[in-house]
Design an enzyme around this catalytic site. Sequence first.
Site, PDB file in Angstrom:
ATOM      1  N   ARG A 208       5.404 -12.864   9.520  1.00 27.73           N
ATOM      2  CA  ARG A 208       6.043 -11.605   9.168  1.00 27.73           C
ATOM      3  C   ARG A 208       7.367 -11.484   9.901  1.00 27.73           C
ATOM      4  O   ARG A 208       7.626 -12.168  10.874  1.00 27.73           O
ATOM      5  CB  ARG A 208       5.139 -10.420   9.490  1.00 27.73           C
ATOM      6  CG  ARG A 208       4.813 -10.232  10.952  1.00 27.73           C
ATOM      7  CD  ARG A 208       4.096  -8.900  11.198  1.00 27.73           C
ATOM      8  NE  ARG A 208       3.095  -8.581  10.197  1.00 27.73           N
ATOM      9  CZ  ARG A 208       3.052  -7.433   9.527  1.00 27.73           C
ATOM     10  NH1 ARG A 208       3.945  -6.492   9.745  1.00 27.73           N
ATOM     11  NH2 ARG A 208       2.108  -7.197   8.657  1.00 27.73           N
TER      12      ARG A 208
ATOM     13  N   LYS B 278       4.516   0.888   9.203  1.00 28.30           N
ATOM     14  CA  LYS B 278       4.646   2.149   8.468  1.00 28.30           C
ATOM     15  C   LYS B 278       4.009   3.303   9.217  1.00 28.30           C
ATOM     16  O   LYS B 278       4.517   4.414   9.199  1.00 28.30           O
ATOM     17  CB  LYS B 278       3.994   2.020   7.084  1.00 28.30           C
ATOM     18  CG  LYS B 278       4.903   1.359   6.078  1.00 28.30           C
ATOM     19  CD  LYS B 278       4.247   1.301   4.715  1.00 28.30           C
ATOM     20  CE  LYS B 278       3.206   0.222   4.675  1.00 28.30           C
ATOM     21  NZ  LYS B 278       2.641   0.008   3.339  1.00 28.30           N
TER      22      LYS B 278
ATOM     23  N   GLU C  71       0.874  -1.163   0.000  1.00 32.39           N
ATOM     24  CA  GLU C  71       0.000   0.000   0.000  1.00 32.39           C
ATOM     25  C   GLU C  71       0.918   1.220   0.000  1.00 32.39           C
ATOM     26  O   GLU C  71       1.780   1.332   0.868  1.00 32.39           O
ATOM     27  CB  GLU C  71      -0.864  -0.027   1.264  1.00 32.39           C
ATOM     28  CG  GLU C  71      -1.940   1.012   1.262  1.00 32.39           C
ATOM     29  CD  GLU C  71      -2.730   1.035   2.573  1.00 32.39           C
ATOM     30  OE1 GLU C  71      -3.409   2.035   2.804  1.00 32.39           O
ATOM     31  OE2 GLU C  71      -2.657   0.053   3.342  1.00 32.39           O
TER      32      GLU C  71
HETATM   33  P1  ATP Z   1       2.733  -2.061   7.734  1.00 32.36           P
HETATM   34  O1  ATP Z   1       2.017  -2.577   8.926  1.00 32.36           O
HETATM   35  O2  ATP Z   1       4.178  -1.854   7.951  1.00 32.36           O
HETATM   36  O3  ATP Z   1       2.053  -0.892   7.126  1.00 32.36           O
HETATM   37  P2  ATP Z   1       1.493  -3.631   5.766  1.00 32.36           P
HETATM   38  O4  ATP Z   1       1.351  -5.100   5.806  1.00 32.36           O
HETATM   39  O5  ATP Z   1       0.308  -2.815   6.023  1.00 32.36           O
HETATM   40  O6  ATP Z   1       2.694  -3.246   6.710  1.00 32.36           O
HETATM   41  P3  ATP Z   1       1.694  -3.392   2.969  1.00 32.36           P
HETATM   42  O7  ATP Z   1       2.197  -2.258   2.193  1.00 32.36           O
HETATM   43  O8  ATP Z   1       0.254  -3.677   2.906  1.00 32.36           O
HETATM   44  O9  ATP Z   1       2.154  -3.144   4.454  1.00 32.36           O
HETATM   45  O10 ATP Z   1       2.537  -4.697   2.688  1.00 32.36           O
HETATM   46  C1  ATP Z   1       2.957  -5.123   1.422  1.00 32.36           C
HETATM   47  C2  ATP Z   1       3.375  -6.560   1.525  1.00 32.36           C
HETATM   48  O11 ATP Z   1       4.461  -6.682   2.432  1.00 32.36           O
HETATM   49  C3  ATP Z   1       2.265  -7.428   2.051  1.00 32.36           C
HETATM   50  O12 ATP Z   1       2.199  -8.601   1.275  1.00 32.36           O
HETATM   51  C4  ATP Z   1       2.670  -7.714   3.461  1.00 32.36           C
HETATM   52  O13 ATP Z   1       2.204  -8.959   3.894  1.00 32.36           O
HETATM   53  C5  ATP Z   1       4.196  -7.671   3.383  1.00 32.36           C
HETATM   54  N1  ATP Z   1       4.767  -7.286   4.666  1.00 32.36           N
HETATM   55  C6  ATP Z   1       4.498  -6.174   5.373  1.00 32.36           C
HETATM   56  N2  ATP Z   1       5.175  -6.160   6.534  1.00 32.36           N
HETATM   57  C7  ATP Z   1       5.894  -7.311   6.563  1.00 32.36           C
HETATM   58  C8  ATP Z   1       6.802  -7.907   7.510  1.00 32.36           C
HETATM   59  N3  ATP Z   1       7.099  -7.306   8.669  1.00 32.36           N
HETATM   60  N4  ATP Z   1       7.349  -9.086   7.191  1.00 32.36           N
HETATM   61  C9  ATP Z   1       7.058  -9.693   6.030  1.00 32.36           C
HETATM   62  N5  ATP Z   1       6.221  -9.204   5.103  1.00 32.36           N
HETATM   63  C10 ATP Z   1       5.645  -8.027   5.364  1.00 32.36           C
HETATM   64 MG    MG Z   2      -1.124  -1.728   5.500  1.00 31.00          MG
END
Ligand code: ATP
Ligand code: MG
Length: 567
Positions: free
Chosen positions: A266, A276, A41
């Site tokens: 994760r 983020k 995102e």
């Molecule tokens: P955040 O909580 O940091 O915003 P998010 O999952 O909302 O993380 P996205 O931009 O939606 O962030 O994530 C893009 C991809 O990265 C998704 O497939 C997510 O599962 C993966 N991802 C995000 N954080 C991690 C992590 N800590 N370890 C492994 N994969 C991750």
């Molecule tokens: Mg997110």
Amino acid sequence: MNAERNGTQVRPPADFIRRRIAADVAAGRNAGRVVTRFPPEPNGYLHIGHAKSICLNFGIAREFNGVCHLRMDDTNPITEEQEYIAAIKRDVKWLGYDWGQRFHHASDYFEQMYNYAETLIQRGLAYVCELSPEEWKEYRGVPERPGRESPYRNRPPQENLRLFRRMRAGEFPDGAMVLRAKIDMASPNLHLRDPVLYRIIHSPHPHTGDRWCIYPTYDFAHPIEDSIEGITHSLCTLEFEVHRPLYDWILDQLQIHHPAQIEFARLNLSYTIMSKRRLQELVEGGYVKGWDDPRMPTIAGLRRRGYTPEAIRAFAERVGITKVESMSDIALLEHCIRDDLNRRAPRRLAVLEPLRLVIDNYPEDAVEEFSAVNNPEDHSAGTRPVPFSRELFIERNDFRLDPPKKFHRLAPGREVRLRYACIVRCTDVVRDPKSGDVTEIHCTFDPASRGGSAPDGRRIRGTIHWVSARHAVPIEVRLYDRLFTRPDPLDVEDGKTFLDYLNPDSLRTITAYAEPSLRNTVPPTVYQFERLGYFCADPDSSPERPVFNRTATLRDSWARLEKQAAR
Ligand code: ATP
Ligand code: MG
């Protein structure tokens, strides 16, 4: 399992996801094709957790002769920014991956998603619901007891369709109604209790402008995005495991291409945070200098700190892919960067905390050059000349007035080797009359030891680094330490927040003195300053004032401290 491809031996699939994909390929599923995606995102910069997912998705595509899409999951109109999209592309590329022509926006599929929603409505599988968010929550109930059906649940499809079209046309304010799937209000899985598929948000979207005022939820959009793109394996983190029945339900009802959603744990990393939203708090609150502050766990921050893509990929491989939530030790990441830089970083001489050393029997105006090895791990890197003169800087802690046992460096009356140069003996010490601090030391040198060894074979136990005072280049050095003081900054005590655990000493800036060859360094060159650590030229550098970030110390100084504390 899957043996050879193009004549090269493919490593046996290491983790459960690769084993599963290899089995799918072997069984001829999806005609043997593998298509993955990385779907961030665009609401912030990518962090090291994303790197794990990038290495997994792009890595698998590479290993299985497949492709990996880069998709901006931009279904939420409110938070996305072009700056983030550009940063995401830059970071994925820098990590060494290529999406080719496969760069997508989830928002490109809004029309198709809308049509699928109408299909569900027409089949009696979705309805427009006017419960308020509070009522919706209350009706949904708790897992142990069935929820209650919404009074709007049995509206006839034609009425739902009319209302949904009016929602799209902008006739209702935010929150007035939503579109919900009609699944099962008694399901023990709350995500199947008539989940929301569309909500009204009167807000322009960075990509689609003001074309839409209704937006799909993640749960509805994601399976459709994956399906439209022909993804075969949709890899996501564990928290989506409970959403999988809904992912499957949507694709089954629509009878469209059905990727397999597979979840993995994760990455969590000690002494830092991976969200983020919280990282943005650090940026906006001024706790760090920006998303690419070298203390940040973002890919941009790690890059500026001097990390290499190779080290990050090696780290991702080392932490591996599992189904169990755990916390990885940041020391492992640091180990990976040391390991990589040890092989490649050119060596240089620099003194962080200078103490003046005068060689009394060396001519005032003489200068000579000694030849220093650029990289003992790589002989092809050759040597370089370093100037030597009567007055040098050495590291303050390489001298002790009262040397403890096992201190083999310089002390009154003692001899030490100056790296690449010669052997000196300390003959005198100048001290500040008030404080008693040593301000200068005097030595004599042994002309027969030029090059570094004693002609009579006498044993010199210590070797220290130095720079010629008159040739030294002052450089700004930013010494970084961990961003937080506790392994899990989100494990907070009552009344505190993660901000209370920020390490007040995470950045210390000093002026150091370096050999003249460091005058014109261009970022992102990383050097090993001998005996001190790895240091990377920072974009803030100017010809007048080179700036270096400490990438890592030479050894794990934290482990040493912890060991000492345990003794
Ligand atoms: P955040 O909580 O940091 O915003 P998010 O999952 O909302 O993380 P996205 O931009 O939606 O962030 O994530 C893009 C991809 O990265 C998704 O497939 C997510 O599962 C993966 N991802 C995000 N954080 C991690 C992590 N800590 N370890 C492994 N994969 C991750
Ligand atoms: Mg997110």
